[in-house]
Each structure stands twice: as C-alpha cells, then as structure tokens.
Design a protein around this motif. Structure first.
Motif: not given
Length: 366
Positions: A97-101, A249-256, A316-323
């Motif tokens: 959550l902290a990383r995404d925000t 969820a109704g629009a089939n979007l990812p929870p993030s 506690l996941l802080l690192g970003l993914g490739g995209t």
C-alpha cells in the motif's frame, strides 16, 4: 474588524468542512447506501474547494514559498496518517500500500499537476516561465528520494522480494527526513528567491502585488479550517472507497487501481490550487506545489512507515515493478529536459499529461 469576521463565519468555506467532518464521524466504518455515498461525495468536493480557498488565504498571509509548503505538508501528513492506519488494520494484504500510494502521488504530482500548470501558463503567455534553479533543486531531491525509497529495494539481495531489511529501511527513513529537511531549509532560507515567481526576463515578481493580505485572525481561522477540510477530504475519500472498490471490481479493473483513485481525490486541493496559480501567471508557485507535494509524500511517508513497521506484521514491499520503473525513469528524464531551460510551451505540458495518462491506463490495464 468584527463585522468582517462574523461574515466569514457564515461563509460556505467555513460550514462545508465542518459539515463534511460531521458526516465523516457519522459514516466512518459503516456500509453506505447509494444516496449516502452521493451526499458524502458532494461534501468531499465541497471540502476540496474549501481547502483550496483556505490554503490561498494562508499562503497570501505568510507569502511564498511558505504558502505552497503549508498545503503540501498538511495534505501529506494527513495522507501518511491514513496510510499507516490502513496498514496497521489491513495486515499482509496492505504490504504494498505504501509503495503504490507514494508512486501514484509522484506520478500525479510530477506529471499531472506539473503538466497542467505548464499547459495553463503557456496558454496564458505562450511560454510558461519559472526559476530553473529552485525547480531543478526540487526535482533533484524528488528523484533522489524516489530512487532510494522505491527503486533500490527492487535490487537489494538481503531479503527475497522488493523489500528492505530493517537496517536498510532505517537508513532510507533517516536519509529521506534529512533530504526533506535540507530542502525546506534552503527553500525558506538563504535561497528563498529561487522559489518565487519570475517574469519573462527572469526577474522575481512581488507576490500578490495588488491584494491586501488578510489579518492574523483571518489567517489563523483559515489555517484551522484548512486542517479540518483536509481531514474531511482524506476521511470521506476513505469512506467512499468501498463504493469505489465495488465500481472498480464491476469494471474488471485490478484492485490496486483503487489506490490511484484515492490518490487523485486526496491531491485534488493541490491540483486546483496549482491550476489557479498558473492561470494568474504564477507558474513557479504551481511547480512548488507539484514537486513539494511529491517530496513531502516520500520524505514523510517512508519515515512514518519505517516507524510503524515495528508493529506491522508481514512483509513491507517498497520496490517498484518493471513497468513502474520504466514510467518513473521516463518521468525523470522528461522532467529534467522540461526544467533546465526555465521556460516551457504547451508541448512540455502536453508531454507530462500524456505520461500521466499512460500511468493511469497501465494501472487500469497492467
């Protein structure tokens, strides 16, 4: 003086934040029906507009760059409190959550607010002019903070996954606080003129030349109401988040993607304030808000999360993914090319807005 003060107490910018806070207390932690969600959403929008108004009153009283700093720090402190609260109560499902925000805040401020400000400023005078010394220093600080806190964890090998060890997290927290404190000292001290609006010849403009500053009592009232309005914005955004989650969820979007929507709502006061400043040919104030908000988001969130990790369970996941890394790198390179000349056209504003659109699209369709 008494009459104007009584008039202020009947203004909508006073009672809307108070009403929004009252509704927040009545709806917190409850399942809301459709009509109640609509009411909360309307009050949320009103609280955003009220926050912008009171931030401008305070900014006018204290002057720049202190005014931009007040709004950026106030929004971020409340946002950090919300993140920590959700992480403590959410368990392992909030590990990222902290990383995404923080990443969403960086992309929204450095591309959305900055791009909109440049676009509005360039449309007004063909070329948006700002101070490259101050803006460049702010951008360098944001880049360093983002790299230390969001990029480095992806490549550390002490622990599996994109996370820090406790010692590494403590270092990142101390470094973040030190950098943010140093920037504030420079911005409000010996190099304050680097963060003031300039004209087309690069000369510093007198802030608010034709407007009389508000009284101390009016400024203090606005400061208190600014805090109330910002608490209402963040809290009411949290209250309507279940409805947003259902819609996502109704629009089939990812929870993030819910985090992106909440970040957009929380940053609305700064966005509107920056747009208004740009339309008044105060592009530097807009850039102070954009980069200052990104800086505060990282510089205050990471230390708070490091402290809260003592009680948090799970990774506690802080690192970003490739995209995300690609988007961050592209944002940094583009921002450097935008800032160095000290002036920008509608093209630079459009480029940053396209980067924001790419972020939102890839968050919805990863």
């Amino acid at each position: 003086m008494a009459a104007p003060f009584r008039t202020r107490l009947t203004d909508w910018t006073v009672f809307v934040p108070v009403l929004a806070i009252l509704v927040l207390f009545l709806t917190w932690g409850r399942d809301l029906s459709g009509p109640v969600v609509v009411v909360v959403a309307v009050l949320l929008a009103g609280a955003v507009l009220a926050a912008v108004h009171h931030a401008e009153v305070v900014a006018h009283r204290v002057g720049e760059p202190y005014g931009s700093l007040v709004l950026a720090v106030a929004v971020t402190v409340i946002e950090v409190a919300l993140i920590v609260t959700l992480m403590i109560s959410g368990g392992e499902k909030t590990a990222s959550l902290a990383r995404d925000t923080v990443f969403a805040a960086v992309m929204i401020t450095c591309n959305g607010i900055l791009g909109l400000s440049l676009l509005l400023g360039a449309l007004r005078r063909r070329v948006a002019v700002f101070n490259p010394e101050g803006t460049g220093g702010a951008l360098a600080t944001v880049t360093t903070l983002a790299t230390l806190s969001l990029v480095v964890p992806t490549f550390t090998t002490s622990r599996p996954g994109p996370q820090f060890t406790p010692t590494q997290l403590a270092f990142a927290a101390v470094a973040s606080l030190a950098l943010y404190g140093l920037f504030v000292m420079v911005q409000t001290g010996r190099h304050r003129d680097y963060f003031l609006s300039v004209n087309s010849q690069g000369r510093v403009l007198d802030p608010e030349e034709h407007a009389e500053p508000p009284s101390n009592r009016a400024a203090l009232l606005s400061l208190g109401l600014l805090v109330v309005a910002l608490v209402a914005v963040v809290g009411d955004a949290k209250s309507v988040s279940p409805a947003i989650e259902s819609a996502v969820a109704g629009a089939n979007l990812p929870p993030s993607f819910v985090g992106v929507i909440i970040a957009l709502l929380v940053l609305l006061p700064e966005t509107i304030a920056a747009a208004r400043a740009a339309r008044r040919d105060r592009v530097q104030i807009s850039l102070n808000l954009a980069l200052g908000s990104a800086m505060a988001s990282i510089g205050l969130t990471i230390p708070a999360i490091a402290l809260a990790s003592i009680w948090l369970e799970g990774p506690l996941l802080l690192g970003l993914g490739g995209t995300q890394l690609t988007l961050l790198a592209l944002t940094v390179v583009t921002s450097v090319l935008t800032v160095v000349p000290g002036r920008a056209t509608v093209l630079q504003g459009g480029v940053h807005l396209v980067l924001l659109a790419a972020f939102v699209f890839l968050a919805a369709s990863p």
